[in-house]
Design a protein around this motif. Sequence first.
Motif, PDB file in Angstrom:
ATOM      1  N   ARG A  32     -60.147 -83.542  99.199  1.00 36.88           N
ATOM      2  CA  ARG A  32     -59.268 -82.410  99.489  1.00 36.88           C
ATOM      3  C   ARG A  32     -58.395 -82.051  98.290  1.00 36.88           C
ATOM      4  NH1 ARG A  32     -58.892 -85.397 104.163  1.00 36.88           N
ATOM      5  NH2 ARG A  32     -56.749 -86.027 103.727  1.00 36.88           N
ATOM      6  N   ILE A  33     -57.881 -83.040  97.585  1.00 39.00           N
ATOM      7  CA  ILE A  33     -57.055 -82.768  96.396  1.00 39.00           C
ATOM      8  C   ILE A  33     -57.903 -82.119  95.313  1.00 39.00           C
ATOM      9  CG2 ILE A  33     -55.760 -83.851  94.506  1.00 39.00           C
ATOM     10  CD1 ILE A  33     -54.170 -83.541  97.127  1.00 39.00           C
ATOM     11  N   LYS A  34     -59.114 -82.605  95.121  1.00 38.27           N
ATOM     12  CA  LYS A  34     -60.007 -81.990  94.127  1.00 38.27           C
ATOM     13  C   LYS A  34     -60.310 -80.536  94.511  1.00 38.27           C
ATOM     14  CE  LYS A  34     -61.174 -85.329  91.187  1.00 38.27           C
ATOM     15  NZ  LYS A  34     -61.273 -85.193  89.746  1.00 38.27           N
ATOM     16  N   SER A  35     -60.493 -80.277  95.799  1.00 35.44           N
ATOM     17  CA  SER A  35     -60.759 -78.911  96.257  1.00 35.44           C
ATOM     18  C   SER A  35     -59.534 -78.016  96.070  1.00 35.44           C
ATOM     19  CB  SER A  35     -61.179 -78.920  97.722  1.00 35.44           C
ATOM     20  OG  SER A  35     -62.425 -79.556  97.866  1.00 35.44           O
ATOM     21  N   ALA A  36     -58.354 -78.553  96.347  1.00 34.08           N
ATOM     22  CA  ALA A  36     -57.125 -77.780  96.139  1.00 34.08           C
ATOM     23  C   ALA A  36     -56.957 -77.432  94.662  1.00 34.08           C
ATOM     24  CB  ALA A  36     -55.917 -78.566  96.639  1.00 34.08           C
ATOM     25  N   GLN A  37     -57.281 -78.382  93.795  1.00 31.43           N
ATOM     26  CA  GLN A  37     -57.193 -78.123  92.361  1.00 31.43           C
ATOM     27  C   GLN A  37     -58.197 -77.046  91.953  1.00 31.43           C
ATOM     28  OE1 GLN A  37     -58.814 -81.060  89.793  1.00 31.43           O
ATOM     29  NE2 GLN A  37     -57.944 -80.146  87.960  1.00 31.43           N
ATOM     30  N   ALA A  38     -59.433 -77.137  92.437  1.00 30.18           N
ATOM     31  CA  ALA A  38     -60.450 -76.135  92.104  1.00 30.18           C
ATOM     32  C   ALA A  38     -60.011 -74.749  92.573  1.00 30.18           C
ATOM     33  CB  ALA A  38     -61.793 -76.521  92.731  1.00 30.18           C
ATOM     34  N   ASN A  39     -59.449 -74.686  93.785  1.00 28.02           N
ATOM     35  CA  ASN A  39     -58.979 -73.405  94.288  1.00 28.02           C
ATOM     36  C   ASN A  39     -57.829 -72.877  93.436  1.00 28.02           C
ATOM     37  OD1 ASN A  39     -56.981 -71.833  96.296  1.00 28.02           O
ATOM     38  ND2 ASN A  39     -59.137 -71.421  96.769  1.00 28.02           N
ATOM     39  N   GLY A  40     -56.991 -73.772  92.932  1.00 29.77           N
ATOM     40  CA  GLY A  40     -55.908 -73.359  92.044  1.00 29.77           C
ATOM     41  C   GLY A  40     -56.430 -72.694  90.789  1.00 29.77           C
ATOM     42  N   TRP A  41     -57.480 -73.275  90.186  1.00 33.68           N
ATOM     43  CA  TRP A  41     -58.047 -72.667  88.977  1.00 33.68           C
ATOM     44  C   TRP A  41     -58.687 -71.324  89.283  1.00 33.68           C
ATOM     45  CZ3 TRP A  41     -55.431 -74.381  85.422  1.00 33.68           C
ATOM     46  CH2 TRP A  41     -55.245 -75.737  85.143  1.00 33.68           C
ATOM     47  N   GLU A  42     -59.080 -71.121  90.540  1.00 35.02           N
ATOM     48  CA  GLU A  42     -59.665 -69.831  90.914  1.00 35.02           C
ATOM     49  C   GLU A  42     -58.593 -68.763  91.146  1.00 35.02           C
ATOM     50  OE1 GLU A  42     -61.812 -70.983  94.390  1.00 35.02           O
ATOM     51  OE2 GLU A  42     -63.327 -72.081  93.249  1.00 35.02           O
ATOM     52  N   ILE A  43     -57.456 -69.130  91.729  1.00 37.43           N
ATOM     53  CA  ILE A  43     -56.449 -68.132  92.110  1.00 37.43           C
ATOM     54  C   ILE A  43     -55.408 -67.883  91.015  1.00 37.43           C
ATOM     55  CG2 ILE A  43     -54.839 -69.693  93.304  1.00 37.43           C
ATOM     56  CD1 ILE A  43     -55.859 -66.240  94.593  1.00 37.43           C
ATOM     57  N   ILE A  44     -55.157 -68.843  90.150  1.00 36.86           N
ATOM     58  CA  ILE A  44     -54.140 -68.660  89.104  1.00 36.86           C
ATOM     59  C   ILE A  44     -54.455 -67.444  88.214  1.00 36.86           C
ATOM     60  CG2 ILE A  44     -53.119 -69.659  87.009  1.00 36.86           C
ATOM     61  CD1 ILE A  44     -53.115 -72.373  88.506  1.00 36.86           C
ATOM     62  N   PRO A  45     -55.697 -67.253  87.774  1.00 38.89           N
ATOM     63  CA  PRO A  45     -55.962 -66.045  86.961  1.00 38.89           C
ATOM     64  C   PRO A  45     -55.694 -64.744  87.719  1.00 38.89           C
ATOM     65  CG  PRO A  45     -57.748 -67.626  86.716  1.00 38.89           C
ATOM     66  CD  PRO A  45     -56.871 -68.136  87.821  1.00 38.89           C
ATOM     67  N   VAL A  46     -56.001 -64.710  89.011  1.00 41.23           N
ATOM     68  CA  VAL A  46     -55.736 -63.507  89.804  1.00 41.23           C
ATOM     69  C   VAL A  46     -54.232 -63.224  89.814  1.00 41.23           C
ATOM     70  CG1 VAL A  46     -55.862 -62.499  92.119  1.00 41.23           C
ATOM     71  CG2 VAL A  46     -57.783 -63.866  91.228  1.00 41.23           C
ATOM     72  N   PHE A  47     -53.449 -64.261  90.099  1.00 40.49           N
ATOM     73  CA  PHE A  47     -51.993 -64.122  90.116  1.00 40.49           C
ATOM     74  C   PHE A  47     -51.472 -63.698  88.734  1.00 40.49           C
ATOM     75  CE2 PHE A  47     -47.839 -66.392  89.549  1.00 40.49           C
ATOM     76  CZ  PHE A  47     -47.077 -65.542  90.329  1.00 40.49           C
ATOM     77  N   ALA A  48     -51.962 -64.346  87.696  1.00 43.19           N
ATOM     78  CA  ALA A  48     -51.499 -64.030  86.340  1.00 43.19           C
ATOM     79  C   ALA A  48     -51.809 -62.580  85.972  1.00 43.19           C
ATOM     80  CB  ALA A  48     -52.128 -64.987  85.331  1.00 43.19           C
ATOM     81  N   ILE A  49     -52.985 -62.116  86.326  1.00 42.50           N
ATOM     82  CA  ILE A  49     -53.342 -60.722  86.039  1.00 42.50           C
ATOM     83  C   ILE A  49     -52.405 -59.770  86.776  1.00 42.50           C
ATOM     84  CG2 ILE A  49     -55.124 -58.975  86.449  1.00 42.50           C
ATOM     85  CD1 ILE A  49     -57.173 -61.244  85.774  1.00 42.50           C
ATOM     86  N   CYS A  50     -52.083 -60.085  88.021  1.00 39.76           N
ATOM     87  CA  CYS A  50     -51.148 -59.240  88.780  1.00 39.76           C
ATOM     88  C   CYS A  50     -49.768 -59.215  88.122  1.00 39.76           C
ATOM     89  CB  CYS A  50     -51.050 -59.715  90.231  1.00 39.76           C
ATOM     90  SG  CYS A  50     -52.585 -59.459  91.155  1.00 39.76           S
ATOM     91  N   ILE A  51     -49.322 -60.366  87.633  1.00 39.63           N
ATOM     92  CA  ILE A  51     -48.035 -60.438  86.921  1.00 39.63           C
ATOM     93  C   ILE A  51     -48.089 -59.571  85.665  1.00 39.63           C
ATOM     94  CG2 ILE A  51     -46.504 -61.968  85.589  1.00 39.63           C
ATOM     95  CD1 ILE A  51     -46.192 -62.331  88.607  1.00 39.63           C
ATOM     96  N   PHE A  52     -49.170 -59.682  84.904  1.00 35.09           N
ATOM     97  CA  PHE A  52     -49.294 -58.895  83.681  1.00 35.09           C
ATOM     98  C   PHE A  52     -49.361 -57.399  83.978  1.00 35.09           C
ATOM     99  CE2 PHE A  52     -50.417 -62.948  81.742  1.00 35.09           C
ATOM    100  CZ  PHE A  52     -49.737 -62.867  80.538  1.00 35.09           C
ATOM    101  N   ILE A  53     -50.087 -57.023  85.019  1.00 34.03           N
ATOM    102  CA  ILE A  53     -50.158 -55.604  85.392  1.00 34.03           C
ATOM    103  C   ILE A  53     -48.762 -55.088  85.739  1.00 34.03           C
ATOM    104  CG2 ILE A  53     -50.973 -54.000  87.175  1.00 34.03           C
ATOM    105  CD1 ILE A  53     -53.622 -55.635  87.167  1.00 34.03           C
ATOM    106  N   ALA A  54     -48.028 -55.847  86.546  1.00 32.73           N
ATOM    107  CA  ALA A  54     -46.665 -55.434  86.913  1.00 32.73           C
ATOM    108  C   ALA A  54     -45.784 -55.331  85.670  1.00 32.73           C
ATOM    109  CB  ALA A  54     -46.071 -56.419  87.922  1.00 32.73           C
ATOM    110  N   HIS A  55     -45.896 -56.305  84.789  1.00 33.07           N
ATOM    111  CA  HIS A  55     -45.093 -56.307  83.563  1.00 33.07           C
ATOM    112  C   HIS A  55     -45.427 -55.098  82.686  1.00 33.07           C
ATOM    113  CE1 HIS A  55     -42.801 -57.984  80.234  1.00 33.07           C
ATOM    114  NE2 HIS A  55     -43.848 -57.775  79.455  1.00 33.07           N
ATOM    115  N   LEU A  56     -46.710 -54.847  82.486  1.00 30.58           N
ATOM    116  CA  LEU A  56     -47.125 -53.738  81.627  1.00 30.58           C
ATOM    117  C   LEU A  56     -46.795 -52.383  82.239  1.00 30.58           C
ATOM    118  CD1 LEU A  56     -50.540 -55.136  80.360  1.00 30.58           C
ATOM    119  CD2 LEU A  56     -48.404 -54.929  79.064  1.00 30.58           C
TER     120      LEU A  56
END
Length: 131
Positions: free
Chosen positions: A51-75
Motif C-alpha cells: 500500500r505504501i509503494k502504491s501511495a508513492q506511485a500515485n504521488g509521482w502520478e499526481i504531483i506533475p498534474v498539481f505542479a502544472i496547475c500551479i504554474f498555469i495559475a502563476h503564469l
Amino acid sequence: MTPAFWCIIILIIVNYLLAGLGGWLTIKQTGRFDINQPRVQERALTGAAARIKSAQANGWEIIPVFAICIFIAHLAGVPEEQAALPAYLFLATRLLYILCYAFKLSPWRSLIFFTNIIACGWLIKMAVALG
C-alpha cells in the motif's frame, strides 16, 4: 517563492519519505531489498508495504498534474494569496490520502483523491477567470 510552489516541494519530499518507508517495509516483509530487480520484488509485496509503494506511485502520478496547475495559475497572474488556498487544500488532502492508503480506507481514499482533482480545477478556474 510563493506558498503554492512550496506545496509542490513539500509533496516531492513527502514522496521521497514514502520511498524510504516503502523500502523499510519491503525489507521488513522480505528480509532484503532487491536492488537488481526492485520492480519484480515490489509486485510480490502485500499488506502495508504494497500500500505504501502504491501511495508513492500515485504521488509521482499526481504531483506533475498539481505542479502544472500551479504554474498555469502563476503564469495567468493569479495572486499568490488566492492560489495558496487550493494549494493548501491539495497538500492537506494529499496527506490524508496517504494515510487512507496506508490504513486501507479505500472509500475515503477515493473521495479524498476527488478533492485533489477539485483543488487542481480550482486553480485552473482562477487562471481562466483572469485570462
